[in-house]
Scaffold this active site. Structure first.
Site, PDB file in Angstrom:
ATOM      1  CG  ASP A  29       8.274 -14.414   0.068  1.00  0.00           C
ATOM      2  OD1 ASP A  29       8.640 -13.386   0.323  1.00  0.00           O
ATOM      3  OD2 ASP A  29       7.916 -14.459   0.870  1.00  0.00           O
TER       4      ASP A  29
ATOM      5  CG  ASN B 174       3.855   3.971   2.142  1.00  0.00           C
ATOM      6  OD1 ASN B 174       4.365   4.331   3.090  1.00  0.00           O
ATOM      7  ND2 ASN B 174       3.333   2.612   2.388  1.00  0.00           N
TER       8      ASN B 174
ATOM      9  N   GLY C 188       1.202  -4.886   0.309  1.00  0.00           N
ATOM     10  CA  GLY C 188       2.214  -6.037  -0.929  1.00  0.00           C
ATOM     11  C   GLY C 188       3.215  -5.997  -0.351  1.00  0.00           C
ATOM     12  CB  VAL C 189       6.673  -6.732  -2.095  1.00  0.00           C
ATOM     13  CG1 VAL C 189       7.138  -4.877  -1.750  1.00  0.00           C
ATOM     14  CG2 VAL C 189       8.406  -7.558  -1.235  1.00  0.00           C
ATOM     15  CG  ASP C 190       5.594  -1.511   3.018  1.00  0.00           C
ATOM     16  OD1 ASP C 190       6.621  -1.856   3.779  1.00  0.00           O
ATOM     17  OD2 ASP C 190       5.345  -0.210   2.819  1.00  0.00           O
TER      18      ASP C 190
ATOM     19  CB  SER D 247       5.679   1.083  -9.107  1.00  0.00           C
ATOM     20  OG  SER D 247       5.706   2.979  -7.833  1.00  0.00           O
ATOM     21  CB  THR D 248       4.569  -3.547 -10.898  1.00  0.00           C
ATOM     22  OG1 THR D 248       5.028  -4.861 -10.489  1.00  0.00           O
ATOM     23  CG2 THR D 248       5.947  -3.342 -12.100  1.00  0.00           C
ATOM     24  N   GLY D 249       2.046  -3.263  -8.408  1.00  0.00           N
ATOM     25  CA  GLY D 249       1.430  -3.946  -7.595  1.00  0.00           C
ATOM     26  C   GLY D 249       0.262  -2.877  -7.388  1.00  0.00           C
TER      27      GLY D 249
HETATM   28  N1  AR6 Z   1       7.767 -11.186  -3.490  1.00  0.00           N
HETATM   29  C1  AR6 Z   1       7.796 -10.782  -4.412  1.00  0.00           C
HETATM   30  N2  AR6 Z   1       7.665  -9.961  -5.410  1.00  0.00           N
HETATM   31  C2  AR6 Z   1       5.850  -9.225  -4.331  1.00  0.00           C
HETATM   32  C3  AR6 Z   1       5.411 -10.127  -2.983  1.00  0.00           C
HETATM   33  C4  AR6 Z   1       7.024 -10.668  -1.996  1.00  0.00           C
HETATM   34  N3  AR6 Z   1       6.923 -11.417  -0.929  1.00  0.00           N
HETATM   35  N4  AR6 Z   1       4.372  -9.169  -2.197  1.00  0.00           N
HETATM   36  C5  AR6 Z   1       4.065  -8.619  -3.312  1.00  0.00           C
HETATM   37  N5  AR6 Z   1       5.393  -8.679  -3.643  1.00  0.00           N
HETATM   38  P1  AR6 Z   1       3.146  -3.160  -4.092  1.00  0.00           P
HETATM   39  P2  AR6 Z   1       4.009  -1.199  -5.177  1.00  0.00           P
HETATM   40  C6  AR6 Z   1       5.485  -7.337  -5.728  1.00  0.00           C
HETATM   41  O1  AR6 Z   1       1.669  -2.931  -4.649  1.00  0.00           O
HETATM   42  O2  AR6 Z   1       3.155  -0.803  -6.295  1.00  0.00           O
HETATM   43  C7  AR6 Z   1       2.118  -0.704  -0.558  1.00  0.00           C
HETATM   44  O3  AR6 Z   1       1.585  -0.704   0.214  1.00  0.00           O
HETATM   45  C8  AR6 Z   1       3.404  -7.650  -6.175  1.00  0.00           C
HETATM   46  O4  AR6 Z   1       2.850  -8.813  -7.211  1.00  0.00           O
HETATM   47  O5  AR6 Z   1       3.671  -4.774  -3.091  1.00  0.00           O
HETATM   48  O6  AR6 Z   1       5.404  -0.175  -5.545  1.00  0.00           O
HETATM   49  C9  AR6 Z   1       3.486   0.328  -0.019  1.00  0.00           C
HETATM   50  O7  AR6 Z   1       3.906   0.470   1.638  1.00  0.00           O
HETATM   51  C10 AR6 Z   1       3.809  -6.292  -7.171  1.00  0.00           C
HETATM   52  O8  AR6 Z   1       4.623  -7.428  -8.280  1.00  0.00           O
HETATM   53  O9  AR6 Z   1       4.450  -2.453  -4.580  1.00  0.00           O
HETATM   54  C11 AR6 Z   1       3.164   1.058  -0.472  1.00  0.00           C
HETATM   55  O10 AR6 Z   1       2.401   1.931  -0.316  1.00  0.00           O
HETATM   56  C12 AR6 Z   1       5.125  -5.930  -6.926  1.00  0.00           C
HETATM   57  O11 AR6 Z   1       5.721  -6.953  -5.284  1.00  0.00           O
HETATM   58  C13 AR6 Z   1       1.974   0.164  -2.266  1.00  0.00           C
HETATM   59  O12 AR6 Z   1       2.300  -0.193  -1.521  1.00  0.00           O
HETATM   60  C14 AR6 Z   1       5.114  -4.468  -5.736  1.00  0.00           C
HETATM   61  O13 AR6 Z   1       3.747  -4.448  -5.729  1.00  0.00           O
HETATM   62  C15 AR6 Z   1       3.634  -0.090  -3.167  1.00  0.00           C
HETATM   63  O14 AR6 Z   1       3.117  -0.120  -4.454  1.00  0.00           O
END
Ligand code: AR6
Length: 185
Positions: free
Chosen positions: A20, A34, A42-44, A133-135
């Site tokens: 995490d 974003n 997600g992580v945000d 970006s990979t989520g």
């Molecule tokens: N620790 C580590 N990795 C994580 C965690 C965590 N706690 N939570 C999620 N991930 P994403 P994006 C992974 O979607 O694609 C948001 O709404 C997740 O499994 O968080 O850049 C923002 O506000 C994936 O592998 O980010 C933006 O609108 C990775 O983090 C948008 O999502 C990135 O996934 C950004 O999308």
């Protein structure tokens, strides 16, 4: 502790981990934000939940002072880490895959480069990145592995201040894909 280091690269300066992001005790976490900087999923979402309201307050101030139209893709800004174990959060905006006319790789590389650059300009020595970006933004994990590792390697080759860059993968399978496609060597 549900956390492990799978491999290290570049003389131990890069550490690939499953765990995490929000629990990392490093100088700064990088947030896959974003352009609104107002939080999201997600992580945000996880960072803002764990870090508390002071992060959002600073993001609001940055928006009104510096980026009224939002933070452009590929750029990075820094705020407090609030209640997180990390002292700071560096917020960067990754590309939405397929939405940037073929500039996706350049923009993703810019996220890593600008985050690392901002960290060193603040005298920070350790950072933890998610797989930007990979989520929700749908960047293929194999392509992202190539781009992120090349960008980090290029930066660290010209830097002697950053001691440790952690790459945090939430799911073990994401780390496996990364380890298959990275370009650190
Ligand atoms: N620790 C580590 N990795 C994580 C965690 C965590 N706690 N939570 C999620 N991930 P994403 P994006 C992974 O979607 O694609 C948001 O709404 C997740 O499994 O968080 O850049 C923002 O506000 C994936 O592998 O980010 C933006 O609108 C990775 O983090 C948008 O999502 C990135 O996934 C950004 O999308």
């Amino acid at each position: 502790m549900t956390e492990e280091t799978l491999e290290t690269f570049l003389n131990g300066r890069v550490r690939v981990m499953v765990g995490d992001l929000t629990r990392q005790t490093v100088d700064a976490l990088v947030n896959a934000a974003n352009s609104s900087l107002m939080g999201g999923g997600g992580v945000d979402g996880a960072i803002h939940r764990a870090g508390g309201p002071s992060i959002l307050e600073e993001c609001r101030a940055i928006r009104s002072r510096q980026y009224p139209q939002g933070l452009p893709t590929g750029e990075a800004v820094i705020t407090t880490g609030g209640l997180l174990p990390a002292r700071y959060v560096i917020h960067t905006v990754g590309p939405v895959y397929g939405m940037h006319n073929g500039q996706e790789a350049e923009l993703l590389a810019a996220c890593y480069r600008n985050s690392l650059d901002l960290a060193t300009r603040h005298g920070l020595a350790s950072l933890a990145f998610p797989a930007i970006s990979t989520g929700i933004f749908a960047y293929p994990r194999d392509e992202a592995a190539q781009v992120s590792s090349e960008a980090i390697k290029a930066f660290l080759e010209n830097d002697d201040k950053l001691r440790e860059v952690r790459l945090l993968f939430f799911k073990p399978d994401d780390a496996t894909v990364f380890l298959k496609h990275h370009r650190f060597d």
